[in-house]
Write a protein that holds these residues in place. Sequence first.
Motif, PDB file in Angstrom:
ATOM      1  N   GLY A   1      13.531  11.458  12.388  1.00 52.88           N
ATOM      2  CA  GLY A   1      14.269  10.421  11.659  1.00 52.88           C
ATOM      3  C   GLY A   1      15.087  10.998  10.523  1.00 52.88           C
ATOM      4  O   GLY A   1      15.060  10.476   9.405  1.00 52.88           O
ATOM      5  N   SER A   2      15.853  12.053  10.819  1.00 51.72           N
ATOM      6  CA  SER A   2      16.495  12.810   9.733  1.00 51.72           C
ATOM      7  C   SER A   2      18.014  12.867   9.832  1.00 51.72           C
ATOM      8  O   SER A   2      18.641  13.774   9.281  1.00 51.72           O
ATOM      9  CB  SER A   2      15.930  14.229   9.694  1.00 51.72           C
ATOM     10  OG  SER A   2      16.014  14.855  10.958  1.00 51.72           O
TER      11      SER A   2
ATOM     12  N   VAL B   1       7.564  17.242   9.650  1.00 50.76           N
ATOM     13  CA  VAL B   1       7.666  16.050   8.811  1.00 50.76           C
ATOM     14  C   VAL B   1       7.872  14.844   9.714  1.00 50.76           C
ATOM     15  O   VAL B   1       8.871  14.750  10.431  1.00 50.76           O
ATOM     16  CB  VAL B   1       8.827  16.140   7.798  1.00 50.76           C
ATOM     17  CG1 VAL B   1       8.905  14.864   6.965  1.00 50.76           C
ATOM     18  CG2 VAL B   1       8.643  17.346   6.888  1.00 50.76           C
ATOM     19  N   ASN B   2       6.926  13.927   9.670  1.00 51.27           N
ATOM     20  CA  ASN B   2       7.031  12.677  10.430  1.00 51.27           C
ATOM     21  C   ASN B   2       7.625  11.599   9.526  1.00 51.27           C
ATOM     22  O   ASN B   2       6.931  11.017   8.697  1.00 51.27           O
ATOM     23  CB  ASN B   2       5.647  12.266  10.940  1.00 51.27           C
ATOM     24  CG  ASN B   2       5.164  13.163  12.038  1.00 51.27           C
ATOM     25  OD1 ASN B   2       5.827  13.332  13.052  1.00 51.27           O
ATOM     26  ND2 ASN B   2       4.002  13.777  11.844  1.00 51.27           N
ATOM     27  N   ASN B   3       8.921  11.377   9.703  1.00 54.66           N
ATOM     28  CA  ASN B   3       9.641  10.431   8.855  1.00 54.66           C
ATOM     29  C   ASN B   3      10.211   9.244   9.632  1.00 54.66           C
ATOM     30  O   ASN B   3      10.535   8.219   9.035  1.00 54.66           O
ATOM     31  CB  ASN B   3      10.785  11.160   8.135  1.00 54.66           C
ATOM     32  CG  ASN B   3      11.664  10.218   7.344  1.00 54.66           C
ATOM     33  OD1 ASN B   3      11.267   9.692   6.310  1.00 54.66           O
ATOM     34  ND2 ASN B   3      12.877   9.972   7.828  1.00 54.66           N
ATOM     35  N   ALA B   4      10.336   9.353  10.944  1.00 57.18           N
ATOM     36  CA  ALA B   4      10.966   8.284  11.728  1.00 57.18           C
ATOM     37  C   ALA B   4      10.250   6.959  11.491  1.00 57.18           C
ATOM     38  O   ALA B   4       9.019   6.894  11.466  1.00 57.18           O
ATOM     39  CB  ALA B   4      10.933   8.636  13.210  1.00 57.18           C
ATOM     40  N   GLY B   5      11.031   5.907  11.307  1.00 57.77           N
ATOM     41  CA  GLY B   5      10.410   4.608  11.080  1.00 57.77           C
ATOM     42  C   GLY B   5      11.405   3.467  11.150  1.00 57.77           C
ATOM     43  O   GLY B   5      12.611   3.656  10.962  1.00 57.77           O
ATOM     44  N   ILE B   6      10.888   2.284  11.454  1.00 56.64           N
ATOM     45  CA  ILE B   6      11.668   1.052  11.407  1.00 56.64           C
ATOM     46  C   ILE B   6      10.868   0.013  10.642  1.00 56.64           C
ATOM     47  O   ILE B   6       9.659   0.177  10.409  1.00 56.64           O
ATOM     48  CB  ILE B   6      12.026   0.526  12.819  1.00 56.64           C
ATOM     49  CG1 ILE B   6      10.752   0.254  13.634  1.00 56.64           C
ATOM     50  CG2 ILE B   6      12.938   1.505  13.537  1.00 56.64           C
ATOM     51  CD1 ILE B   6      11.031  -0.419  14.968  1.00 56.64           C
TER      52      ILE B   6
ATOM     53  N   ALA C   1       7.036  -1.952  18.767  1.00 55.06           N
ATOM     54  CA  ALA C   1       8.044  -0.949  18.411  1.00 55.06           C
ATOM     55  C   ALA C   1       7.736  -0.308  17.063  1.00 55.06           C
ATOM     56  O   ALA C   1       7.845   0.916  16.899  1.00 55.06           O
ATOM     57  CB  ALA C   1       9.436  -1.582  18.388  1.00 55.06           C
ATOM     58  N   VAL C   2       7.341  -1.134  16.083  1.00 54.03           N
ATOM     59  CA  VAL C   2       7.016  -0.603  14.751  1.00 54.03           C
ATOM     60  C   VAL C   2       5.828   0.354  14.840  1.00 54.03           C
ATOM     61  O   VAL C   2       5.841   1.445  14.266  1.00 54.03           O
ATOM     62  CB  VAL C   2       6.734  -1.746  13.756  1.00 54.03           C
ATOM     63  CG1 VAL C   2       6.183  -1.189  12.436  1.00 54.03           C
ATOM     64  CG2 VAL C   2       8.007  -2.550  13.482  1.00 54.03           C
TER      65      VAL C   2
ATOM     66  N   TYR D   1       4.596  -3.128   9.566  1.00 54.80           N
ATOM     67  CA  TYR D   1       4.933  -1.929   8.805  1.00 54.80           C
ATOM     68  C   TYR D   1       3.736  -1.452   7.985  1.00 54.80           C
ATOM     69  O   TYR D   1       3.388  -0.263   8.002  1.00 54.80           O
ATOM     70  CB  TYR D   1       6.130  -2.219   7.899  1.00 54.80           C
ATOM     71  CG  TYR D   1       6.661  -1.029   7.154  1.00 54.80           C
ATOM     72  CD1 TYR D   1       7.541  -0.140   7.769  1.00 54.80           C
ATOM     73  CD2 TYR D   1       6.299  -0.791   5.832  1.00 54.80           C
ATOM     74  CE1 TYR D   1       8.050   0.956   7.088  1.00 54.80           C
ATOM     75  CE2 TYR D   1       6.799   0.311   5.141  1.00 54.80           C
ATOM     76  CZ  TYR D   1       7.666   1.174   5.762  1.00 54.80           C
ATOM     77  OH  TYR D   1       8.167   2.266   5.093  1.00 54.80           O
ATOM     78  N   ALA D   2       3.085  -2.374   7.264  1.00 58.43           N
ATOM     79  CA  ALA D   2       1.941  -1.993   6.441  1.00 58.43           C
ATOM     80  C   ALA D   2       0.792  -1.481   7.299  1.00 58.43           C
ATOM     81  O   ALA D   2       0.108  -0.513   6.937  1.00 58.43           O
ATOM     82  CB  ALA D   2       1.488  -3.178   5.592  1.00 58.43           C
ATOM     83  N   ALA D   3       0.564  -2.104   8.445  1.00 60.11           N
ATOM     84  CA  ALA D   3      -0.498  -1.642   9.341  1.00 60.11           C
ATOM     85  C   ALA D   3      -0.214  -0.221   9.821  1.00 60.11           C
ATOM     86  O   ALA D   3      -1.109   0.640   9.842  1.00 60.11           O
ATOM     87  CB  ALA D   3      -0.637  -2.596  10.525  1.00 60.11           C
TER      88      ALA D   3
END
Length: 274
Positions: A25-26, A102-107, A123-124, A169-171
């Motif tokens: 996610g960069s 680095v694990n940054n990918a997110g929605i 998906a999240v 997202y929080a989960a």
Amino acid sequence: MNVTLPQPALGTARILDGKVALVTGSTSGIGLGIARAFASAGASVVINGFGKPEEINDSLEGLQRETGAKSIYSAADMTKPDEIARMVNLALETFGRLDILVNNAGIFHVGPVDQVPVEKWDAVLAINLSSAFHTIRLALPAMRHQGGGRIINIASALALVGLPLTSAYAAAKHGIVGLTKVVALETAEQTITCNAICPGNVWTPLAEAHIAEQAKTHGLPREEVIRKVLLAEQPNKRFAMVEEIGAFATFLASDAAASITGAALPIDGGWTAH
């Protein structure tokens, strides 16, 4: 009231010379900021994410021009384990090693828990949590073989506290912290560290677009949206900058952070101090 969005001058020595980093996610925002910080510190970088081809090429050329670091791009879809495997293999085949992941990918999705579409929940969780499991399980054998490594998971202040309307997202981000702790324990004697960075609100192009959207929706001035909507939970009332996240990630990736592992580390302006 005006809100100042600082531009910190954060210099970094070349403390990552000879290292290879993969940042998911960069292609923009926090991930690109981290990739740029790593490259400035001497690392070769694999970037990943979606975007217009010309913009991705500009990012790669910019990294190489500004830092002299080698950089390549993977278009791997973080919901697809086979594509994630090809991305990790690309890094190893191109550079012969993988030192930093680095694990940054997110929605993100906003809505009451009983109104979250099932496909959106899936998906999240897939992008924000399961993709980190896949990258870690694939990167660990290489890190063990070469005698060490650094895993940095980008979580969120919402990995440490709850916020209405952010169930998926929080989960996922709470799950990232749990995964971080377990991986840290399993690799504690292998010169591998695993930590989570937990940002609050960070200044990115997406944040700017969200401000404009909220100002229109609520009929509020831009500065009021920033303070009373987006930064309502953040005591310092300012966004962190991607350069701050990049500098912190660079430290965690360095030899100086060898004894820091299994930690969930906030950069949230005091949000989780409540």
